[in-house]
Design a protein around this motif. Structure first.
Motif, mmCIF file in Angstrom:
data_model
loop_
_atom_site.group_PDB
_atom_site.id
_atom_site.type_symbol
_atom_site.label_atom_id
_atom_site.label_comp_id
_atom_site.label_asym_id
_atom_site.label_seq_id
_atom_site.Cartn_x
_atom_site.Cartn_y
_atom_site.Cartn_z
ATOM 1 N N ILE A 1 0.829 -1.198 0.000
ATOM 2 C CA ILE A 1 0.000 0.000 0.000
ATOM 3 C C ILE A 1 0.870 1.256 0.000
ATOM 4 C CG2 ILE A 1 -2.020 -1.124 1.001
ATOM 5 C CD1 ILE A 1 -1.194 -0.209 3.736
ATOM 6 N N LYS A 2 0.349 2.293 -0.642
ATOM 7 C CA LYS A 2 1.068 3.556 -0.770
ATOM 8 C C LYS A 2 0.341 4.615 0.031
ATOM 9 C CE LYS A 2 3.008 6.611 -4.286
ATOM 10 N NZ LYS A 2 3.173 6.805 -5.747
ATOM 11 N N GLY A 3 1.100 5.326 0.838
ATOM 12 C CA GLY A 3 0.534 6.379 1.662
ATOM 13 C C GLY A 3 0.914 7.755 1.144
ATOM 14 N N PRO A 4 0.888 8.729 2.034
ATOM 15 C CA PRO A 4 1.162 10.109 1.627
ATOM 16 C C PRO A 4 2.644 10.359 1.380
ATOM 17 C CG PRO A 4 0.831 9.997 3.989
ATOM 18 C CD PRO A 4 0.540 8.624 3.455
ATOM 19 N N LYS A 5 2.897 11.472 0.687
ATOM 20 C CA LYS A 5 4.268 11.930 0.482
ATOM 21 C C LYS A 5 4.604 12.979 1.526
ATOM 22 C CE LYS A 5 4.621 11.092 -4.447
ATOM 23 N NZ LYS A 5 4.941 11.672 -5.764
ATOM 24 N N ALA A 6 5.855 12.969 1.943
ATOM 25 C CA ALA A 6 6.385 14.004 2.828
ATOM 26 C C ALA A 6 7.394 14.814 2.003
ATOM 27 C CB ALA A 6 7.041 13.360 4.043
ATOM 28 N N ASP A 7 8.163 15.657 2.652
ATOM 29 C CA ASP A 7 9.129 16.496 1.936
ATOM 30 C C ASP A 7 10.207 15.683 1.229
ATOM 31 O OD1 ASP A 7 7.811 18.790 2.724
ATOM 32 O OD2 ASP A 7 9.118 19.135 4.461
ATOM 33 N N THR A 8 10.616 14.550 1.822
ATOM 34 C CA THR A 8 11.748 13.800 1.281
ATOM 35 C C THR A 8 11.437 12.347 0.933
ATOM 36 O OG1 THR A 8 12.485 13.243 3.522
ATOM 37 C CG2 THR A 8 13.439 15.222 2.513
ATOM 38 N N TYR A 9 10.222 11.883 1.222
ATOM 39 C CA TYR A 9 9.929 10.477 0.968
ATOM 40 C C TYR A 9 8.437 10.247 0.700
ATOM 41 C CZ TYR A 9 8.188 10.379 5.782
ATOM 42 O OH TYR A 9 7.486 10.627 6.930
ATOM 43 N N ALA A 10 8.179 9.074 0.112
ATOM 44 C CA ALA A 10 6.814 8.568 -0.046
ATOM 45 C C ALA A 10 6.690 7.388 0.913
ATOM 46 C CB ALA A 10 6.560 8.118 -1.476
ATOM 47 N N LEU A 11 5.581 7.305 1.601
ATOM 48 C CA LEU A 11 5.357 6.251 2.584
ATOM 49 C C LEU A 11 4.668 5.058 1.925
ATOM 50 C CD1 LEU A 11 5.527 5.433 5.572
ATOM 51 C CD2 LEU A 11 3.258 6.449 5.859
ATOM 52 N N TYR A 12 5.204 3.879 2.155
ATOM 53 C CA TYR A 12 4.613 2.620 1.694
ATOM 54 C C TYR A 12 4.544 1.675 2.877
ATOM 55 C CZ TYR A 12 5.423 3.775 -3.251
ATOM 56 O OH TYR A 12 5.406 4.344 -4.494
ATOM 57 N N ALA A 13 3.705 0.660 2.754
ATOM 58 C CA ALA A 13 3.669 -0.400 3.757
ATOM 59 C C ALA A 13 3.358 -1.724 3.069
ATOM 60 C CB ALA A 13 2.621 -0.117 4.831
ATOM 61 N N SER A 14 4.059 -2.758 3.510
ATOM 62 C CA SER A 14 3.677 -4.114 3.118
ATOM 63 C C SER A 14 2.711 -4.585 4.195
ATOM 64 C CB SER A 14 4.898 -5.026 3.025
ATOM 65 O OG SER A 14 5.555 -5.141 4.271
ATOM 66 N N HIS A 15 1.619 -5.191 3.787
ATOM 67 C CA HIS A 15 0.520 -5.522 4.695
ATOM 68 C C HIS A 15 0.124 -6.970 4.447
ATOM 69 C CE1 HIS A 15 -3.777 -5.679 5.785
ATOM 70 N NE2 HIS A 15 -3.528 -4.686 6.600
ATOM 71 N N SER A 16 0.434 -7.848 5.378
ATOM 72 C CA SER A 16 0.038 -9.253 5.219
ATOM 73 C C SER A 16 -0.878 -9.649 6.368
ATOM 74 C CB SER A 16 1.257 -10.176 5.154
ATOM 75 O OG SER A 16 2.067 -10.058 6.305
ATOM 76 N N THR A 17 -1.853 -10.490 6.037
ATOM 77 C CA THR A 17 -2.824 -10.955 7.025
ATOM 78 C C THR A 17 -2.626 -12.449 7.220
ATOM 79 O OG1 THR A 17 -4.372 -9.279 6.232
ATOM 80 C CG2 THR A 17 -5.279 -11.008 7.634
ATOM 81 N N TRP A 18 -2.672 -12.864 8.493
ATOM 82 C CA TRP A 18 -2.402 -14.240 8.885
ATOM 83 C C TRP A 18 -3.514 -14.741 9.796
ATOM 84 C CZ3 TRP A 18 2.029 -16.498 6.946
ATOM 85 C CH2 TRP A 18 2.894 -15.626 6.279
ATOM 86 N N GLU A 19 -3.698 -16.046 9.831
ATOM 87 C CA GLU A 19 -4.693 -16.622 10.738
ATOM 88 C C GLU A 19 -4.313 -16.373 12.191
ATOM 89 O OE1 GLU A 19 -5.522 -20.709 9.746
ATOM 90 O OE2 GLU A 19 -5.971 -20.193 7.673
#
Length: 101
Positions: free
Chosen positions: A42-60
């Motif tokens: 997933i891609k989140g907001p941009k800041a002054d020097t970076y773009a925020l991303y997250a890997s998101h996994s769901t488990w039992e």
């Protein structure tokens, strides 16, 4: 109880496409992991020097996720993780969550 595992990445501005291509072409080996439910990058907001991303996994369960992190498949999936340090600001930040509702 379901468990969500996330790693947050700060990707240098201008390197977003490179980061996304790395993930799109990467073999995760998740489909064969016991207790694995799904994965999203997933891609989140941009800041002054970076773009925020997250890997998101769901488990039992959290145990399923922990067992995955100790597996040979996990080591295979992450063997090239350090090859692209130049696109990140800092190390990924892990966050784990137990699903309540």
């Amino acid at each position: 109880m379901m468990y969500i595992a996330m790693n947050r990445f700060k990707v240098k501005l201008g390197r977003e496409h490179d980061f996304e291509c790395i993930w799109q072409g990467r073999e995760t080996y998740l489909q064969s992991a016991a207790g694995f439910i799904d994965f999203h990058l997933i891609k989140g907001p941009k800041a002054d020097t970076y773009a925020l991303y997250a890997s998101h996994s769901t488990w039992e369960t959290e145990s399923d996720f922990t067992n995955w992190t100790k597996s040979n498949a996990f080591r295979q999936a992450h063997k090239s993780a350090g090859d692209h340090r130049d696109i990140y600001i800092g190390h990924p930040i892990f966050e784990g969550f137990h699903v309540i509702i």
